[in-house]
Design a protein around this motif. Sequence first.
Motif, short mmCIF file in Angstrom:
data_model
loop_
_atom_site.label_atom_id
_atom_site.label_comp_id
_atom_site.label_asym_id
_atom_site.label_seq_id
_atom_site.Cartn_x
_atom_site.Cartn_y
_atom_site.Cartn_z
N CYS A 9 10.26 -40.84 -79.38
CA CYS A 9 11.64 -41.41 -78.74
C CYS A 9 11.05 -42.27 -77.59
O CYS A 9 10.37 -41.78 -76.87
N ALA A 16 13.00 -43.23 -75.37
CA ALA A 16 14.07 -43.03 -74.23
C ALA A 16 13.63 -41.62 -73.50
O ALA A 16 13.55 -41.49 -72.44
N SER A 60 18.70 -42.02 -79.47
CA SER A 60 18.25 -43.29 -79.37
C SER A 60 17.64 -43.82 -80.51
O SER A 60 17.23 -42.88 -81.42
N ASP A 61 17.53 -45.09 -80.94
CA ASP A 61 16.81 -45.42 -82.20
C ASP A 61 15.71 -46.28 -81.84
O ASP A 61 15.13 -47.03 -82.78
N LYS A 62 15.15 -46.23 -80.58
CA LYS A 62 13.61 -47.04 -80.39
C LYS A 62 12.68 -45.84 -80.31
O LYS A 62 12.84 -44.76 -79.70
N CYS A 90 18.65 -37.45 -78.10
CA CYS A 90 19.33 -38.57 -77.10
C CYS A 90 19.98 -39.60 -77.96
O CYS A 90 20.58 -40.40 -77.38
N LYS A 93 16.58 -41.96 -85.71
CA LYS A 93 17.47 -41.75 -84.50
C LYS A 93 17.04 -40.27 -83.80
O LYS A 93 16.85 -39.19 -84.53
N CYS A 94 16.73 -40.46 -82.61
CA CYS A 94 16.37 -39.11 -81.85
C CYS A 94 17.32 -38.03 -81.98
O CYS A 94 18.56 -38.21 -81.68
#
Length: 316
Positions: A63, A65, A47-49, A45, A41-42
Amino acid sequence: MPKNKVQFQVGVSFPEFIKTFGTEEQCSAYLESCKWPNGFKCDTCDSDKYYRYKSGSRTIFQCKACRKNHRLTAGTLFHRTKVPLQKWFLALHQISQSKNSVSALELHRHIDVNYKTAWLIKQKIMQMMYEQDSKYKLKGLVEIDDAYLGGRLEEGKRGRGSENKSPFIAAVETNENRNPVFVKLSPVSGFSYEVIKQWAIDNLEENCDTISDGLRGFSALKEVSNHSVLVTSKAKKEEIESTFKWVNTILSNIKTSISGTFHSLKFDKYGFRYLADLQFRLNRRFDLRKMFFGLISKAMATSQKPVKYLNTSLTG
């Protein structure tokens, strides 16, 4: 006679350690689960990608994103370390699973690093231990005694006037059955009224019950607690042993541990960390497995400990 369950714990055996943390990849994966228990988890932001790639020996999580880079050990006890994680894990294992801890010299041999590196790893781990227990306040009935680290220098003074003796307060919280619950070993500048008053404010819950001998400075305990005094020079041996059973036992164990493990240390500068090491392990002695895995989690949750910080963080 029944076996002592604490003494006969298996803990984390060496074969189990090798099976679980025998490779750098296994250690890294475990730290990843500590840092992101529910997956990446960033922190910028949410984001989990992410992309994963190597930068030298370090793994970078970028991250997808916002493109922020996340280093697995940044800002932790392992911050910018050049020592393999497996050797850090082995150091945590050796320190947590041993009866009397290990010296930096032993650590140097066990984890195959030079002595200076072993000493620094040991100091960082002990500093983390010190910080973990420093905020706990004792409650219930607390046995308290004055004690010293170190001994007489050649041609120096004996007893409390020795130039090589560093004072500390030993205190043991006991429950309603008079069993020990929590230990605090606190370096102090001396045993004056004001020093002990400040120690009591920092380390005791208000209105707890305390018992000490007749040392004059201990009268300051009444400022915070319901304080009782047993004048040992006038008391019977049985009464002394009963009243101060646990604090005397702890002090005896400390003397044995330090004299048998650490043969050359600067008590006035680093003694508080060696006390913290003993204190930390005493307070968690009932579950050696939990102690080891807990140390890894704490290492990821704590702040970095640069050399400059280690040389200025002495508080007692």
